[in-house]
Enzyme design. Structure first.
Site, PDB file in Angstrom:
ATOM      1  N   ARG A  24       0.829  -1.216   0.000  1.00 54.63           N
ATOM      2  CA  ARG A  24       0.000   0.000   0.000  1.00 54.63           C
ATOM      3  C   ARG A  24       0.857   1.257   0.000  1.00 54.63           C
ATOM      4  O   ARG A  24       1.772   1.372   0.804  1.00 54.63           O
ATOM      5  CB  ARG A  24      -0.934  -0.017   1.210  1.00 54.63           C
ATOM      6  N   SER A 186     -19.419  -2.084   3.707  1.00 56.21           N
ATOM      7  CA  SER A 186     -18.587  -1.058   3.082  1.00 56.21           C
ATOM      8  C   SER A 186     -17.878  -1.498   1.815  1.00 56.21           C
ATOM      9  O   SER A 186     -17.542  -0.671   0.985  1.00 56.21           O
ATOM     10  CB  SER A 186     -17.551  -0.576   4.087  1.00 56.21           C
ATOM     11  N   HIS A 214     -21.581   3.330   7.554  1.00 56.95           N
ATOM     12  CA  HIS A 214     -21.705   3.808   6.165  1.00 56.95           C
ATOM     13  C   HIS A 214     -23.121   4.274   5.844  1.00 56.95           C
ATOM     14  O   HIS A 214     -23.464   4.444   4.675  1.00 56.95           O
ATOM     15  CB  HIS A 214     -21.255   2.724   5.187  1.00 56.95           C
ATOM     16  N   LYS A 245     -17.231   9.788   8.346  1.00 56.95           N
ATOM     17  CA  LYS A 245     -17.574   9.557   6.941  1.00 56.95           C
ATOM     18  C   LYS A 245     -18.587  10.634   6.502  1.00 56.95           C
ATOM     19  O   LYS A 245     -18.179  11.742   6.247  1.00 56.95           O
ATOM     20  CB  LYS A 245     -18.029   8.112   6.759  1.00 56.95           C
TER      21      LYS A 245
HETATM   22  C1  LIG Z   1     -18.250  -1.045   8.680  1.00 58.09           C
HETATM   23  C2  LIG Z   1     -17.221  -0.196   9.331  1.00 58.09           C
HETATM   24  N1  LIG Z   1     -17.252  -0.068  10.663  1.00 58.09           N
HETATM   25  C3  LIG Z   1     -16.344   0.702  11.304  1.00 58.09           C
HETATM   26  C4  LIG Z   1     -15.374   1.383  10.612  1.00 58.09           C
HETATM   27  C5  LIG Z   1     -14.396   2.238  11.355  1.00 58.09           C
HETATM   28  O1  LIG Z   1     -14.832   3.556  11.373  1.00 58.09           O
HETATM   29  P1  LIG Z   1     -13.794   4.736  11.562  1.00 58.09           P
HETATM   30  O2  LIG Z   1     -13.198   5.019  10.215  1.00 58.09           O
HETATM   31  O3  LIG Z   1     -14.556   5.847  12.156  1.00 58.09           O
HETATM   32  O4  LIG Z   1     -12.748   4.205  12.511  1.00 58.09           O
HETATM   33  C6  LIG Z   1     -15.301   1.287   9.223  1.00 58.09           C
HETATM   34  C7  LIG Z   1     -14.260   2.022   8.471  1.00 58.09           C
HETATM   35  O5  LIG Z   1     -14.229   2.131   7.309  1.00 58.09           O
HETATM   36  C8  LIG Z   1     -16.244   0.459   8.569  1.00 58.09           C
HETATM   37  O6  LIG Z   1     -16.209   0.309   7.238  1.00 58.09           O
END
Ligand SMILES: Cc1ncc(COP(=O)(O)O)c(C=O)c1O
Length: 401
Positions: A24, A186, A214, A245
């Site tokens: 990455r 996601s 999301h 987000k």
């Molecule tokens: C389904 C899901 N839960 C929790 C998180 C974590 O959230 P945060 O980015 O606020 O740490 C993500 C991050 O992309 C996610 O996709």
């Protein structure tokens, strides 16, 4: 000698990751408030197509104004953990607002959505020793880690398969049960059958925990998420969300019955032993949540843009998974090709779409995860669909190369 062995092992592991095409690299963007989704990269203007700032709230004047004011009022950092001088009115006001958004008694902030999931599932999961946790096979790493750390029995049900979930629920008799799911997944964009899951949770007396990361800000009359959109307000025991987000800031939270939230507050190590989010962030998030509760305009335009992009991709012959939500995974199926397509889009067109590889998604399902915002124009949408069509669409120029 021992130190050298660590360095050697790290080097070898990295070589392996590179060889698989999933090393990455950062793309150090200079985001520009007011210009989103345009940003500067190495002196060029590019268009961002993979941001989770789904509604562009990270640059919204209402949010910026609240943050400027909070900076002048509170200063920079929180100054401590929530229990040791790190709680301000900005934090508690935001918690009251989030509880109200989800029609719950209380809410509790964490430093991120990841930490919220890990901490809350660990705490609640081990509250009753004989508990069985039922977890969707597509759940996010933060939920998986929280469940693992709870150290109780778990059953994994096939993604969004309520019949399988019910079959597993029936097998454990009257042991305490906790069901953990996401509302919008996601990496696939699929939406959970929450009405059915709520019914099962009620029938089998399971505690229902739903990650709406999301979905908050984006779905429901006030942006309360899929639960709100489906009229399930107050029927989900614990709602978990992020401020990072659609709300455009950072931080995570849970909302639920006071006694459960208070238990997490009193026992979750990742809550207790870390510095609180800066009050300026809490104030910005409060402004963002309040704004999106009263304005449906951004959600409306967002939905239109999502439909327009899906139509344009279809016309360009681009293979994508149409999962009912705003997340559009363009399926590539190979790590090296995925990176190559992403690099070409960035270098030739100035379109930034991050490749998504293992371990975020299973090997062989590598993809570009495209997100469109209300700030992307119709012309932006046509340009991206055209470029993707040339690379991975019916012509498959790049795949054939
Ligand atoms: C389904 C899901 N839960 C929790 C998180 C974590 O959230 P945060 O980015 O606020 O740490 C993500 C991050 O992309 C996610 O996709």
């Amino acid at each position: 000698m021992i130190k050298t062995s660590f360095a050697d092992a790290a080097g070898r592991a990295l070589e392996g990751i590179r060889a698989e095409g999933r090393y990455r690299t950062f793309v150090p963007l200079a985001r520009q408030a007011g210009a989103f989704p345009a940003a500067r990269l190495h002196g060029r203007t590019i268009t961002v197509w993979c941001s989770n700032d789904y509604l562009g709230m990270g640059q919204h004047p209402v949010v910026l104004e609240a943050m400027h004011e909070a900076l002048e009022t509170y200063g920079a950092g929180a100054g401590g953990t929530r229990n040791i001088s790190g709680t301000t009115q900005a934090h508690t006001n935001l918690e009251v607002e989030l509880a109200s958004l989800h029609c719950q008694e209380s809410a509790l902030l964490f430093t991120s959505g990841y930490v919220a999931n890990e901490a809350a599932l660990t705490s609640l999961g081990k509250l009753l020793p004989d508990t069985v946790i039922f977890s969707d096979a597509g759940n996010h790493a933060s939920m998986i880690h929280g469940i693992r750390q709870a150290g109780v029995d778990k059953r994994i049900f096939r993604h969004n398969d309520v019949e399988h979930l019910e079959e597993l629920l029936q097998q454990v008799g009257n042991r305490p049960k906790l069901i953990a799911v996401e509302s919008v997944y996601s990496m696939t964009g699929s939406i959970a059958p929450l009405v059915e899951i709520v019914r099962l949770a009620r029938h089998y007396e399971a505690l229902l925990y739903v990650d709406e990361v999301h979905a908050v800000g984006l779905y429901g009359a006030e942006g309360g998420g899929i639960g709100q959109a489906l009229g399930l307000d107050g029927q989900i025991d614990i709602v978990q969300g992020t401020l990072g987000k659609a709300y455009g800031l950072m931080g995570g939270y849970i909302a639920g019955r006071s006694v459960l939230v208070d238990y997490a507050r009193s026992t979750a190590a990742p809550f207790i032993f870390t510095t609180a989010i800066p009050p300026v962030v809490a104030a910005g998030a409060l402004a963002s949540v309040q704004y999106l509760r009263r304005s449906g305009r951004e959600r409306f335009i967002h939905r239109q843009r999502v439909l327009a992009l899906k139509n344009a991709l279809r016309e360009a012959g681009v293979p994508f998974r149409d999962g009912d939500s705003h997340i559009i995974p363009v399926m590539i199926g190979d790590a090296v090709l995925c990176k190559k397509v992403s690099d070409t889009l960035l270098q030739k067109q100035g379109f930034y779409v991050q490749p998504i590889n293992y371990p975020t998604v299973p090997r062989g399902t590598e993809r570009l995860r495209v997100t469109v915002t209300p700030q992307h124009s119709e012309a932006n949408i046509q340009e991206l669909a055209h470029a993707l069509g040339m690379l991975v669409g019916v012509k498959k120029t790049m795949a054939a190369a």
